[in-house]
Design an enzyme around this catalytic site. Sequence first.
Site, PDB file in Angstrom:
ATOM      1  N   HIS A 291      -3.629  -5.410   1.139  1.00  0.00           N
ATOM      2  CA  HIS A 291      -3.429  -5.761   2.545  1.00  0.00           C
ATOM      3  C   HIS A 291      -3.843  -7.213   2.748  1.00  0.00           C
ATOM      4  O   HIS A 291      -4.727  -7.726   2.071  1.00  0.00           O
ATOM      5  CB  HIS A 291      -4.270  -4.865   3.451  1.00  0.00           C
TER       6      HIS A 291
ATOM      7  N   CYS B  94       0.841  -1.205   0.000  1.00  0.00           N
ATOM      8  CA  CYS B  94       0.000   0.000   0.000  1.00  0.00           C
ATOM      9  C   CYS B  94       0.878   1.257   0.000  1.00  0.00           C
ATOM     10  O   CYS B  94       1.553   1.538  -0.972  1.00  0.00           O
ATOM     11  CB  CYS B  94      -0.978  -0.033   1.163  1.00  0.00           C
TER      12      CYS B  94
END
Length: 506
Positions: A446, A345
């Site tokens: 994630h 991310c």
Amino acid sequence: MAISSQSNHRKKLNPLMFVGTGSDVGKSVVAAAFCRIFRQDGYRPAPFKAQNMSLNSYATPDGLELGRAQAVQAEAAGIPCEADMNPILLKPQSDHTSQVVLLGRPDSNQSAGSYFRKEGRDRFRNVAHEAFNRLASRFNPIVMEGAGSVSEINLREVDIVNMPMALYAHANVILVADIDRGGVFASIYGSIMLMTPEERSHIKGIIINKFRGDISLFESGAKMIEQLCGIPVLGILPYFHDIHIEEEDSVSLQVKSRQAVKGKVNVAVVLLRHMSNFTDFDALEQDSRLHLYYTNNPADLEDANIIIVPGSKSTIDDLCLLRQNGMAKAVVEARKRGVTVLGICGGYQILGKEVRDPNHVEGEIERLPGLGLLPVVTVIGGEKTTRQVTFQCPTLVKDENVKLRGYEIHMGTTTLDDNAQSMNLFNNQTTDGCFVDDRCMGTYIHGILDNAPIVDVLLSPYLKDAQEQSVFDYETYKNQQYDLLADHVRQHVDMERIYHILTTSD
């Protein structure tokens, strides 16, 4: 022992709320335990926290966002998570401002002073009440959680999450106190005495958490608390080290390892100031083949086999700090030595050639060079992507039949250079991330490290037996932990009395 009769699951239980004498007393874990217990006993519980502040969030199946603690509690309850379980989520962006996520979607960026002002407060209060009503119409019981200290009297008029929510829900309230930090008598007595008479009438019991030593030595103390407060002590929970439940509070990072060790594959997580979603690494912490540690010291990367740059709520600010403290240079040098480098991310954005913020979403800096390890450029802004994903990782996992799972929560668009290779492939044939080689890559996903096939490939160059495969099933492991937690609480809390409280009307 479970209390599971045919009639039990048909009984309507009053909502049960856990509030604390302060922050970090263990309310979230206790609430998760009761979600599991009620499920085991034939009920259909659901968690609820009106307002949460956390950088650890999760994506619901329908692409909304909620605090990670409520996602964990829903998992313990055996149900999919929903935005109604955490209708207001505050995600700190700096020391003074937070992104307000309302019913799973970004609503505004506000300072603490702006958010907590009396004017307009009813809007947030109504959102919380309506979310609770929707859950209460479908689940039984609702396991509620407060936030911080229950007796912040200066915030009483604007409080949404603690006793005002309990009063609205007609909830039976259990006060949780942490004896490990000391001052348990004063914190319990003071918390209760600072409540209004109406609020005190909803406090049905006290649970003392994180007790170390011989519980029998505190029996007199429990009686003193009951005499002082006129409220029963329903249980004393011993401190445990052998049950692992995901925690969303960054305080838990303080007890994580900070250095490499010999004899293991050393995996270093770069400790960012605005680090988010550190639960990405919970599965790794349970893998016996490796040692996971967190660091912001360049010297600590010298012994790392794998370096992970994690998610960030303020990518540009964290990138600046990495340059200032020498970590940016250390990561680049580690890559030159052949160390595996993975960005997740915000970490994926940091590893690129440049991060741009033309609309000043994060601050005054409009563009900043990244670490240059990935041929990508990121532009901050646009709509937030929030979704659960099923994907393949053909760059690392060659078996096309292996389906991997994770979730995305990010703002910004990352563009690959023309000849660059993506890392992951979604079911709709769109792609994610960037793959330079098997020791340098980045992704927006994630939970990617919850997938054993990914971890096996990342570790394989550093294992003595490169063919060694992980037998660690994280989903099975988590369910075992929820059961262990439920057993722990059943052993030390008077569940018969809890059920009596929840089925008795005042």
